[in-house]
Design a protein around this motif. Structure first.
Motif, PDB file in Angstrom:
ATOM      1  N   ALA A 155      -3.895  21.792  -6.876  1.00  0.00           N
ATOM      2  CA  ALA A 155      -4.460  21.684  -5.530  1.00  0.00           C
ATOM      3  C   ALA A 155      -5.540  20.611  -5.482  1.00  0.00           C
ATOM      4  CB  ALA A 155      -5.026  23.032  -5.085  1.00  0.00           C
ATOM      5  N   ILE A 156      -6.365  20.544  -6.528  1.00  0.00           N
ATOM      6  CA  ILE A 156      -7.406  19.518  -6.595  1.00  0.00           C
ATOM      7  C   ILE A 156      -6.769  18.128  -6.679  1.00  0.00           C
ATOM      8  CG2 ILE A 156      -9.263  18.592  -8.026  1.00  0.00           C
ATOM      9  CD1 ILE A 156      -9.949  21.482  -8.777  1.00  0.00           C
ATOM     10  N   ALA A 157      -5.692  17.999  -7.450  1.00  0.00           N
ATOM     11  CA  ALA A 157      -4.992  16.719  -7.556  1.00  0.00           C
ATOM     12  C   ALA A 157      -4.448  16.286  -6.197  1.00  0.00           C
ATOM     13  CB  ALA A 157      -3.858  16.824  -8.574  1.00  0.00           C
ATOM     14  N   ALA A 158      -3.876  17.227  -5.456  1.00  0.00           N
ATOM     15  CA  ALA A 158      -3.360  16.913  -4.121  1.00  0.00           C
ATOM     16  C   ALA A 158      -4.493  16.531  -3.179  1.00  0.00           C
ATOM     17  CB  ALA A 158      -2.569  18.103  -3.563  1.00  0.00           C
ATOM     18  N   ALA A 159      -5.636  17.225  -3.287  1.00  0.00           N
ATOM     19  CA  ALA A 159      -6.791  16.887  -2.450  1.00  0.00           C
ATOM     20  C   ALA A 159      -7.306  15.490  -2.767  1.00  0.00           C
ATOM     21  CB  ALA A 159      -7.900  17.920  -2.654  1.00  0.00           C
ATOM     22  N   ALA A 160      -7.328  15.136  -4.055  1.00  0.00           N
ATOM     23  CA  ALA A 160      -7.757  13.786  -4.446  1.00  0.00           C
ATOM     24  C   ALA A 160      -6.803  12.739  -3.887  1.00  0.00           C
ATOM     25  CB  ALA A 160      -7.820  13.688  -5.970  1.00  0.00           C
ATOM     26  N   ALA A 161      -5.503  13.018  -3.941  1.00  0.00           N
ATOM     27  CA  ALA A 161      -4.518  12.088  -3.384  1.00  0.00           C
ATOM     28  C   ALA A 161      -4.681  11.957  -1.880  1.00  0.00           C
ATOM     29  CB  ALA A 161      -3.106  12.563  -3.724  1.00  0.00           C
ATOM     30  N   LEU A 162      -4.957  13.062  -1.211  1.00  0.00           N
ATOM     31  CA  LEU A 162      -5.160  13.047   0.242  1.00  0.00           C
ATOM     32  C   LEU A 162      -6.372  12.183   0.605  1.00  0.00           C
ATOM     33  CD1 LEU A 162      -4.769  14.067   3.154  1.00  0.00           C
ATOM     34  CD2 LEU A 162      -6.052  16.130   2.508  1.00  0.00           C
ATOM     35  N   ILE A 163      -7.493  12.423  -0.060  1.00  0.00           N
ATOM     36  CA  ILE A 163      -8.718  11.682   0.248  1.00  0.00           C
ATOM     37  C   ILE A 163      -8.556  10.194  -0.069  1.00  0.00           C
ATOM     38  CG2 ILE A 163     -11.148  11.414  -0.372  1.00  0.00           C
ATOM     39  CD1 ILE A 163     -11.188  14.465  -0.886  1.00  0.00           C
ATOM     40  N   ALA A 164      -7.975   9.898  -1.231  1.00  0.00           N
ATOM     41  CA  ALA A 164      -7.837   8.503  -1.645  1.00  0.00           C
ATOM     42  C   ALA A 164      -6.889   7.739  -0.727  1.00  0.00           C
ATOM     43  CB  ALA A 164      -7.335   8.436  -3.086  1.00  0.00           C
ATOM     44  N   SER A 165      -5.756   8.340  -0.386  1.00  0.00           N
ATOM     45  CA  SER A 165      -4.793   7.650   0.483  1.00  0.00           C
ATOM     46  C   SER A 165      -5.360   7.450   1.886  1.00  0.00           C
ATOM     47  CB  SER A 165      -3.472   8.426   0.543  1.00  0.00           C
ATOM     48  OG  SER A 165      -3.671   9.744   1.041  1.00  0.00           O
ATOM     49  N   LEU A 166      -6.128   8.416   2.389  1.00  0.00           N
ATOM     50  CA  LEU A 166      -6.768   8.257   3.689  1.00  0.00           C
ATOM     51  C   LEU A 166      -7.813   7.136   3.650  1.00  0.00           C
ATOM     52  CD1 LEU A 166      -7.323  11.918   4.964  1.00  0.00           C
ATOM     53  CD2 LEU A 166      -5.839  10.171   5.966  1.00  0.00           C
ATOM     54  N   ALA A 167      -8.583   7.088   2.561  1.00  0.00           N
ATOM     55  CA  ALA A 167      -9.610   6.053   2.436  1.00  0.00           C
ATOM     56  C   ALA A 167      -8.980   4.668   2.426  1.00  0.00           C
ATOM     57  CB  ALA A 167     -10.425   6.277   1.167  1.00  0.00           C
ATOM     58  N   VAL A 168      -7.892   4.510   1.683  1.00  0.00           N
ATOM     59  CA  VAL A 168      -7.214   3.216   1.618  1.00  0.00           C
ATOM     60  C   VAL A 168      -6.574   2.876   2.954  1.00  0.00           C
ATOM     61  CG1 VAL A 168      -5.362   1.922   0.503  1.00  0.00           C
ATOM     62  CG2 VAL A 168      -6.830   3.421  -0.860  1.00  0.00           C
ATOM     63  N   LEU A 169      -5.958   3.872   3.595  1.00  0.00           N
ATOM     64  CA  LEU A 169      -5.280   3.640   4.874  1.00  0.00           C
ATOM     65  C   LEU A 169      -6.256   3.210   5.952  1.00  0.00           C
ATOM     66  CD1 LEU A 169      -2.695   3.828   6.618  1.00  0.00           C
ATOM     67  CD2 LEU A 169      -3.271   6.224   7.015  1.00  0.00           C
ATOM     68  N   LEU A 170      -7.383   3.898   6.042  1.00  0.00           N
ATOM     69  CA  LEU A 170      -8.340   3.600   7.099  1.00  0.00           C
ATOM     70  C   LEU A 170      -9.074   2.284   6.880  1.00  0.00           C
ATOM     71  CD1 LEU A 170      -9.772   7.186   7.728  1.00  0.00           C
ATOM     72  CD2 LEU A 170      -8.004   5.962   8.994  1.00  0.00           C
ATOM     73  N   ARG A 171      -9.003   1.749   5.674  1.00  0.00           N
ATOM     74  CA  ARG A 171      -9.563   0.422   5.421  1.00  0.00           C
ATOM     75  C   ARG A 171      -8.613  -0.682   5.908  1.00  0.00           C
ATOM     76  NH1 ARG A 171     -10.971   0.595  -0.819  1.00  0.00           N
ATOM     77  NH2 ARG A 171     -10.910  -1.667  -0.513  1.00  0.00           N
ATOM     78  N   LYS A 172      -7.423  -0.275   6.316  1.00  0.00           N
ATOM     79  CA  LYS A 172      -6.424  -1.200   6.869  1.00  0.00           C
ATOM     80  C   LYS A 172      -6.089  -2.336   5.897  1.00  0.00           C
ATOM     81  CE  LYS A 172      -7.541  -0.201  11.679  1.00  0.00           C
ATOM     82  NZ  LYS A 172      -7.867  -0.738  13.012  1.00  0.00           N
ATOM     83  N   GLY A 173      -5.784  -1.922   4.660  1.00  0.00           N
ATOM     84  CA  GLY A 173      -5.343  -2.887   3.665  1.00  0.00           C
ATOM     85  C   GLY A 173      -3.872  -3.204   3.847  1.00  0.00           C
ATOM     86  N   PRO A 174      -3.299  -3.920   2.890  1.00  0.00           N
ATOM     87  CA  PRO A 174      -1.874  -4.281   2.968  1.00  0.00           C
ATOM     88  C   PRO A 174      -0.985  -3.052   3.079  1.00  0.00           C
ATOM     89  CG  PRO A 174      -2.975  -5.530   1.248  1.00  0.00           C
ATOM     90  CD  PRO A 174      -3.944  -4.492   1.703  1.00  0.00           C
ATOM     91  N   ALA A 175       0.116  -3.183   3.802  1.00  0.00           N
ATOM     92  CA  ALA A 175       1.038  -2.067   4.002  1.00  0.00           C
ATOM     93  C   ALA A 175       1.599  -1.590   2.665  1.00  0.00           C
ATOM     94  CB  ALA A 175       2.177  -2.492   4.926  1.00  0.00           C
ATOM     95  N   GLY A 176       1.623  -0.293   2.479  1.00  0.00           N
ATOM     96  CA  GLY A 176       2.164   0.305   1.274  1.00  0.00           C
ATOM     97  C   GLY A 176       1.117   0.705   0.258  1.00  0.00           C
ATOM     98  N   ARG A 177      -0.093   0.167   0.361  1.00  0.00           N
ATOM     99  CA  ARG A 177      -1.129   0.453  -0.630  1.00  0.00           C
ATOM    100  C   ARG A 177      -1.557   1.923  -0.578  1.00  0.00           C
ATOM    101  NH1 ARG A 177      -6.295  -3.347  -0.835  1.00  0.00           N
ATOM    102  NH2 ARG A 177      -4.794  -4.694  -1.909  1.00  0.00           N
ATOM    103  N   ALA A 178      -1.740   2.475   0.607  1.00  0.00           N
ATOM    104  CA  ALA A 178      -2.169   3.877   0.721  1.00  0.00           C
ATOM    105  C   ALA A 178      -1.110   4.818   0.164  1.00  0.00           C
ATOM    106  CB  ALA A 178      -2.464   4.208   2.185  1.00  0.00           C
TER     107      ALA A 178
END
Length: 367
Positions: free
Chosen positions: A223-246
């Motif tokens: 569950a902690i691993a999934a939470a880390a993936a959720l937070i990290a992917s959201l952080a990358v997505l909201l930074r509006k980096g290149p498509a696919g990075r999140a």
């Protein structure tokens, strides 16, 4: 401008999507694994139960409620991210629904494919089990690959960027996995083997059962691993980096950690010797992402020292994980030795994650 921008859908389609979302969440309450023959556990029910905790009337497994809540959250999150990133809330909702349906089917079919002899011979089942989703029988990575297939179908049908769709989908996928792992506390699954629980008894989420035997709640770490993936992917997505990075970031974190955590679980039904199916599927995801990032990096700047170094670094970390899993695990009766071995495995997993995550082939970044 985002490639997902487009005309607003008609009101009829919006109503259909909302109805489909409601029905999907309701269906999740009844389509989660609930057959004792497949679950090999005693789930906790919410509703009318008898003195032994089994349904005596209308009752829903607490695990099913967690899955339904996770699905509702995933649909809502994917819709909001579609609107936030590209102004396409309804396409985000459609993406979530199609991917959820594909995840359900593929997760069940993969289980049937690798456990067919068990279903036919040990359970006395038949070919009808293929469509009896309510009887249970699902695999995590069958569902993950099914969700990715759903994104591909939506991409082809709407002629939109697959990378953009995956960026929007993966955070919701991580949220659903998080809720599913949390729900395992209401079952007897997600626990470590006796030997491992004893070796790692000093870790958080370890303890003793009612008979005084050591236990380790592996589902809590998942569950902690999934939470880390959720937070990290959201952080990358909201930074509006290149498509696919999140999407790469979220899938990578889940998969790298699952390689280790799945080896901890003492209740995995799908194993090939010492190897669990989820471990193999997770390794496939990690290798695919690493290869994609190296290829992008080489095309952009050629073979740099770091690009060359990360390959043996990755292979070395894989070798340590394999050595602990197959060569040394369980051959020492001393608790300290087992603890040391699993600490080595955890360190190797950290190196593996860093060797893939640090450079995505576009520019250096940190999550």
């Amino acid at each position: 401008m985002c490639e997902l921008q487009g005309k607003k859908p008609p009101m009829a389609l919006k109503l259909i999507l909302v109805a489909a979302a409601v029905l999907s969440v309701a269906a999740a309450l009844f389509l989660v694994p609930s057959s004792p023959a497949l679950m090999v556990d005693t789930p906790v029910y919410v509703g009318a139960v008898d003195e032994w905790g089994y349904p005596a009337g209308f009752a829903i497994p607490a695990y099913a409620i967690c899955i339904a809540a996770g699905l509702a959250g995933a649909i809502a999150l994917t819709a909001v991210l579609g609107w936030k990133r590209c102004g396409c809330l309804w396409k985000g909702m459609a993406l979530a629904l199609v991917s959820a349906a594909c995840a359900l089917v593929c997760g069940h079919l993969l289980f049937c494919a690798v456990r067919w002899s068990y279903i036919i011979n040990d359970l006395g089942g038949s070919a009808a089990f293929l469509v009896q989703f309510w009887e249970g029988g699902y695999t995590m990575y069958g569902a993950v690959f099914g969700g990715l297939l759903g994104a591909l179908l939506v991409s082809k049908a709407t002629r939109t960027s697959l990378a953009e769709l995956l960026d929007i989908l993966v955070p919701g996928m991580a949220l659903l996995i998080l809720c599913g792992r949390f729900g395992e506390q209401f079952t007897s699954q997600g626990m470590a083997s006796y030997r491992l629980a004893e070796a790692l008894s000093m870790l958080p989420f370890a303890g003793m059962d009612e008979w005084g035997s050591p236990l380790l709640r592996v589902y809590a770490y998942e569950a902690i691993a999934a939470a880390a993936a959720l937070i990290a992917s959201l952080a990358v997505l909201l930074r509006k980096g290149p498509a696919g990075r999140a999407a790469e970031t979220g899938l990578l974190i889940i998969s790298v950690l699952q390689i280790m955590l799945d080896s901890w679980r003492g209740d995995e039904l799908i194993k090939f010797g010492f190897v669990c199916l989820n471990m193999v599927m997770a390794a496939v995801v990690v290798v695919f992402i690493l290869a994609a990032r190296i290829i992008r990096r080489v095309k952009a700047k050629g073979w740099t020292p770091w690009t060359i170094a990360r390959i043996p670094l990755f292979l070395l970390s894989v070798g340590v994980v394999v050595l602990v899993e197959f060569g040394l695990d369980g051959k020492f009766g001393i608790r300290a030795a087992n603890t040391l071995l699993y600490s080595m495995q955890a360190a190797a997993i950290a190196v593996m994650l860093a060797s893939v995550l640090i450079d995505d082939g576009r520019r250096k970044f940190k999550v």
